[in-house]
Scaffold this motif. Structure first.
Motif, PDB file in Angstrom:
ATOM      1  N   THR A   1       0.835  -1.204   0.000  1.00 32.62           N
ATOM      2  CA  THR A   1       0.000   0.000   0.000  1.00 32.62           C
ATOM      3  C   THR A   1       0.877   1.265   0.000  1.00 32.62           C
ATOM      4  OG1 THR A   1      -1.676  -1.243   1.205  1.00 32.62           O
ATOM      5  CG2 THR A   1      -1.846   1.163   1.309  1.00 32.62           C
ATOM      6  N   PHE A   2       0.372   2.302  -0.628  1.00 35.92           N
ATOM      7  CA  PHE A   2       1.007   3.632  -0.632  1.00 35.92           C
ATOM      8  C   PHE A   2       1.299   4.084   0.808  1.00 35.92           C
ATOM      9  CE2 PHE A   2      -0.196   8.390  -0.988  1.00 35.92           C
ATOM     10  CZ  PHE A   2       1.090   8.777  -1.298  1.00 35.92           C
ATOM     11  N   ARG A   3       2.539   4.533   1.036  1.00 32.32           N
ATOM     12  CA  ARG A   3       2.905   5.042   2.373  1.00 32.32           C
ATOM     13  C   ARG A   3       3.291   6.506   2.267  1.00 32.32           C
ATOM     14  NH1 ARG A   3       2.350   0.050   3.227  1.00 32.32           N
ATOM     15  NH2 ARG A   3       2.973  -0.998   5.128  1.00 32.32           N
ATOM     16  N   TRP A   4       2.762   7.315   3.152  1.00 28.61           N
ATOM     17  CA  TRP A   4       3.150   8.729   3.234  1.00 28.61           C
ATOM     18  C   TRP A   4       3.556   9.028   4.671  1.00 28.61           C
ATOM     19  CZ3 TRP A   4       0.655  13.187   5.559  1.00 28.61           C
ATOM     20  CH2 TRP A   4       1.238  14.414   5.188  1.00 28.61           C
ATOM     21  N   HIS A   5       4.700   9.697   4.798  1.00 27.00           N
ATOM     22  CA  HIS A   5       5.204  10.061   6.125  1.00 27.00           C
ATOM     23  C   HIS A   5       5.286  11.581   6.174  1.00 27.00           C
ATOM     24  CE1 HIS A   5       8.625   9.513   9.319  1.00 27.00           C
ATOM     25  NE2 HIS A   5       7.705  10.359   9.678  1.00 27.00           N
ATOM     26  N   GLY A   6       4.436  12.187   6.987  1.00 24.08           N
ATOM     27  CA  GLY A   6       4.395  13.649   7.046  1.00 24.08           C
ATOM     28  C   GLY A   6       4.624  14.164   8.453  1.00 24.08           C
ATOM     29  N   SER A   7       5.152  15.399   8.529  1.00 22.58           N
ATOM     30  CA  SER A   7       5.328  16.012   9.847  1.00 22.58           C
ATOM     31  C   SER A   7       4.895  17.475   9.802  1.00 22.58           C
ATOM     32  CB  SER A   7       6.787  15.902  10.291  1.00 22.58           C
ATOM     33  OG  SER A   7       7.589  16.764   9.515  1.00 22.58           O
ATOM     34  N   TYR A   8       4.589  17.994  10.968  1.00 18.94           N
ATOM     35  CA  TYR A   8       4.136  19.387  11.094  1.00 18.94           C
ATOM     36  C   TYR A   8       4.847  20.009  12.287  1.00 18.94           C
ATOM     37  CZ  TYR A   8       0.238  17.401   8.458  1.00 18.94           C
ATOM     38  OH  TYR A   8      -0.521  16.730   7.539  1.00 18.94           O
ATOM     39  N   GLN A   9       5.087  21.328  12.150  1.00 19.96           N
ATOM     40  CA  GLN A   9       5.718  22.040  13.262  1.00 19.96           C
ATOM     41  C   GLN A   9       4.941  23.311  13.570  1.00 19.96           C
ATOM     42  OE1 GLN A   9       9.798  22.556  11.964  1.00 19.96           O
ATOM     43  NE2 GLN A   9      10.431  20.912  13.344  1.00 19.96           N
ATOM     44  N   GLY A  10       5.197  23.855  14.739  1.00 19.73           N
ATOM     45  CA  GLY A  10       4.650  25.164  15.107  1.00 19.73           C
ATOM     46  C   GLY A  10       3.145  25.225  14.955  1.00 19.73           C
ATOM     47  N   ALA A  11       2.671  26.183  14.140  1.00 20.93           N
ATOM     48  CA  ALA A  11       1.226  26.348  13.952  1.00 20.93           C
ATOM     49  C   ALA A  11       0.658  25.264  13.038  1.00 20.93           C
ATOM     50  CB  ALA A  11       0.935  27.730  13.382  1.00 20.93           C
TER      51      ALA A  11
ATOM     52  N   THR B   1       6.656  16.673   3.813  1.00 29.21           N
ATOM     53  CA  THR B   1       6.708  15.265   3.425  1.00 29.21           C
ATOM     54  C   THR B   1       8.078  14.720   3.784  1.00 29.21           C
ATOM     55  OG1 THR B   1       5.083  15.531   1.673  1.00 29.21           O
ATOM     56  CG2 THR B   1       6.572  13.663   1.482  1.00 29.21           C
ATOM     57  N   GLU B   2       8.105  13.812   4.744  1.00 26.88           N
ATOM     58  CA  GLU B   2       9.380  13.230   5.180  1.00 26.88           C
ATOM     59  C   GLU B   2       9.772  12.078   4.258  1.00 26.88           C
ATOM     60  OE1 GLU B   2      11.161  14.390   7.606  1.00 26.88           O
ATOM     61  OE2 GLU B   2       9.780  15.655   8.751  1.00 26.88           O
ATOM     62  N   ALA B   3       8.790  11.344   3.789  1.00 29.20           N
ATOM     63  CA  ALA B   3       9.046  10.207   2.895  1.00 29.20           C
ATOM     64  C   ALA B   3       7.751   9.811   2.188  1.00 29.20           C
ATOM     65  CB  ALA B   3       9.571   9.014   3.697  1.00 29.20           C
ATOM     66  N   VAL B   4       7.903   9.354   0.967  1.00 25.93           N
ATOM     67  CA  VAL B   4       6.751   8.824   0.220  1.00 25.93           C
ATOM     68  C   VAL B   4       7.183   7.513  -0.404  1.00 25.93           C
ATOM     69  CG1 VAL B   4       5.068   9.233  -1.618  1.00 25.93           C
ATOM     70  CG2 VAL B   4       6.172  11.160  -0.546  1.00 25.93           C
ATOM     71  N   ARG B   5       6.390   6.495  -0.232  1.00 29.21           N
ATOM     72  CA  ARG B   5       6.592   5.274  -1.019  1.00 29.21           C
ATOM     73  C   ARG B   5       5.301   5.008  -1.783  1.00 29.21           C
ATOM     74  NH1 ARG B   5       8.377   1.371   3.309  1.00 29.21           N
ATOM     75  NH2 ARG B   5       8.099   3.191   4.622  1.00 29.21           N
ATOM     76  N   LEU B   6       5.342   5.289  -3.069  1.00 22.55           N
ATOM     77  CA  LEU B   6       4.122   5.183  -3.877  1.00 22.55           C
ATOM     78  C   LEU B   6       3.607   3.752  -3.926  1.00 22.55           C
ATOM     79  CD1 LEU B   6       4.930   7.517  -6.909  1.00 22.55           C
ATOM     80  CD2 LEU B   6       3.376   7.975  -5.010  1.00 22.55           C
ATOM     81  N   ASN B   7       4.543   2.802  -3.965  1.00 23.78           N
ATOM     82  CA  ASN B   7       4.165   1.373  -4.034  1.00 23.78           C
ATOM     83  C   ASN B   7       3.087   1.158  -5.109  1.00 23.78           C
ATOM     84  OD1 ASN B   7       6.065   0.856  -2.056  1.00 23.78           O
ATOM     85  ND2 ASN B   7       4.622   1.140  -0.392  1.00 23.78           N
ATOM     86  N   VAL B   8       1.997   0.460  -4.792  1.00 24.90           N
ATOM     87  CA  VAL B   8       1.002   0.138  -5.829  1.00 24.90           C
ATOM     88  C   VAL B   8       0.325   1.387  -6.407  1.00 24.90           C
ATOM     89  CG1 VAL B   8       0.522  -2.196  -4.995  1.00 24.90           C
ATOM     90  CG2 VAL B   8      -0.810  -0.268  -4.098  1.00 24.90           C
ATOM     91  N   PHE B   9       0.339   2.493  -5.663  1.00 23.32           N
ATOM     92  CA  PHE B   9      -0.291   3.729  -6.151  1.00 23.32           C
ATOM     93  C   PHE B   9       0.490   4.315  -7.338  1.00 23.32           C
ATOM     94  CE2 PHE B   9      -1.354   8.380  -5.474  1.00 23.32           C
ATOM     95  CZ  PHE B   9      -2.679   8.268  -5.869  1.00 23.32           C
ATOM     96  N   GLY B  10       1.777   3.986  -7.412  1.00 23.79           N
ATOM     97  CA  GLY B  10       2.621   4.484  -8.512  1.00 23.79           C
ATOM     98  C   GLY B  10       2.165   3.978  -9.872  1.00 23.79           C
ATOM     99  N   ASP B  11       1.601   2.783  -9.896  1.00 26.66           N
ATOM    100  CA  ASP B  11       1.132   2.209 -11.170  1.00 26.66           C
ATOM    101  C   ASP B  11      -0.388   2.275 -11.294  1.00 26.66           C
ATOM    102  OD1 ASP B  11       3.756   1.395 -11.784  1.00 26.66           O
ATOM    103  OD2 ASP B  11       3.530  -0.292 -10.394  1.00 26.66           O
ATOM    104  N   PHE B  12      -0.990   3.136 -10.502  1.00 30.08           N
ATOM    105  CA  PHE B  12      -2.457   3.193 -10.450  1.00 30.08           C
ATOM    106  C   PHE B  12      -3.044   3.687 -11.769  1.00 30.08           C
ATOM    107  CE2 PHE B  12      -6.192   5.674  -8.416  1.00 30.08           C
ATOM    108  CZ  PHE B  12      -7.036   4.588  -8.484  1.00 30.08           C
ATOM    109  N   ARG B  13      -3.766   2.805 -12.444  1.00 26.52           N
ATOM    110  CA  ARG B  13      -4.497   3.187 -13.666  1.00 26.52           C
ATOM    111  C   ARG B  13      -5.954   2.893 -13.375  1.00 26.52           C
ATOM    112  NH1 ARG B  13      -0.406   4.773 -14.006  1.00 26.52           N
ATOM    113  NH2 ARG B  13       1.400   4.311 -15.295  1.00 26.52           N
ATOM    114  N   PRO B  14      -6.664   3.868 -12.818  1.00 26.26           N
ATOM    115  CA  PRO B  14      -8.002   3.572 -12.318  1.00 26.26           C
ATOM    116  C   PRO B  14      -8.932   3.007 -13.382  1.00 26.26           C
ATOM    117  CG  PRO B  14      -7.504   5.936 -12.174  1.00 26.26           C
ATOM    118  CD  PRO B  14      -6.270   5.269 -12.636  1.00 26.26           C
TER     119      PRO B  14
END
Ligand code: AMP
Length: 312
Positions: free
Chosen positions: A80-90, A96-109
């Motif tokens: 599955t598509f993995r997204w690693h995000g972080s937020y600071q302050g307000a 985006t700290e890291a993205v692994r598109l995995n199956v979403f990379g070849d997504f042809r709906p």
């Protein structure tokens, strides 16, 4: 009579870090937030892709709501598509700290036959080429709204501009509107986007709310006054994780429009108010957690508070 609503977009497992804590492998993705929220208003048709690692309890999270997962593809052996995000302050901006598109990379709906006559279509954040391929597969929808992001403005601007000629509405955030048009003034940027084809554009401004810019000819007699409408954000005091605020906004907006079946300016503004209020719930907890026990009555109660705040 409620109209059928189709969403195509990402389904993710998010790792999130904010000043209020961390969450690992949380159910996320643009189509996930959108469909969860829109299902408060109408049944939703979901098209997306996950890997074999997609936990069965996440699948049940869709099944426990009015979300038709006939268009959810599970790729054998895929991740599955993995997204690693972080937020600071307000927490105004996700990093985006890291993205692994995995199956979403070849997504042809592939839109299932039963979904092709959906009356409303939401093209959640994705490549404009993929978004256009969805429109090639649906039959005369009454309302098509697309989301986009800086990545596509950067890398596929021509395809995005071509897509604009095929949609009724665009939602994007203020930085993206400025980036797309080169105009720092959001009202002018909105009008520039309308020249590309859409009837309306919703520019999201995070904690500062959202701005609707609609074609004057769609605003009826009141054209000059009503074609630009700013709405403030709901003044939230509990903000733990902003992930999904934008997709929740869109889910509330489109869910309400699908429920009423009316897309005139008055209904668009009311739809944005629902989107605003629902986004304020989304950010109160990590991922989708705040929606677990939320009811449409809770949403309507906050909508009334929001309405009272705006009356002067
Ligand atoms: P937002 O409503 O803008 O906060 O969207 C948050 C969701 O977008 C997260 O749950 C992510 O999994 C998802 N996401 C992050 N990057 C992408 C991307 N490039 N394409 C599609 N979805 C994404």
């Amino acid at each position: 009579m409620p109209k059928s609503l189709l969403v195509v977009g990402s389904i993710a497992m998010d790792t999130l870090r904010t000043p209020f804590g961390e969450a690992k492998d949380e159910l996320g993705g643009s189509a996930t937030f959108f469909s969860t929220v829109a299902s408060f208003f109408v049944p939703v048709r979901l098209v997306g892709v996950v890997g074999e690692d997609f936990p069965s309890q996440f699948r049940r999270a869709f099944d426990s709501r009015r979300i038709d997962t006939a268009g959810l593809v599970v790729v054998p052996g895929g991740k599955t598509f993995r997204w690693h995000g972080s937020y600071q302050g307000a927490m105004n901006e996700a990093k985006t700290e890291a993205v692994r598109l995995n199956v979403f990379g070849d997504f042809r709906p592939a839109i299932p036959a039963a979904f092709r006559r959906s009356r409303l279509v939401f093209l959640a954040n994705g490549s404009p080429v993929t978004q256009a391929s969805v429109l090639d597969q649906v039959e005369r929808p009454a309302l098509v709204v697309a989301d986009t992001m800086n990545l596509w403005i950067d890398t596929q601007k021509d395809a995005l501009l071509a897509l604009l000629a095929r949609v009724d509405g665009l939602v994007l955030n203020e930085g993206e509107a400025r980036m797309l048009t080169g105009d720092p003034n959001l009202v002018r940027a909105g009008h520039q986007i309308l020249e590309r084809g859409p009837k309306f554009v919703v520019i999201k401004k995070g904690e500062h709310g959202a701005l609707l810019v609609a074609r004057p000819e769609d605003a009826g007699a009141d054209a000059s006054r009503r074609s630009v409408c700013p709405l403030p954000a709901f003044p939230a005091t509990e903000v733990r994780d902003p992930t999904g605020a934008g997709d929740s906004f869109a889910g509330g907006m489109m869910g309400y429009l699908a429920g009423t079946g009316r897309f005139d300016l008055q209904h668009l503004v009311r739809a944005m108010a629902y989107g605003t209020v629902i986004a304020s719930f989304a950010i109160e907890d990590f991922g989708l957690r705040r929606f677990h026990d939320l009811t449409i009555d809770d949403i309507d109660r906050r909508l009334r508070d929001y309405h009272d705040m705006l009356a002067f």
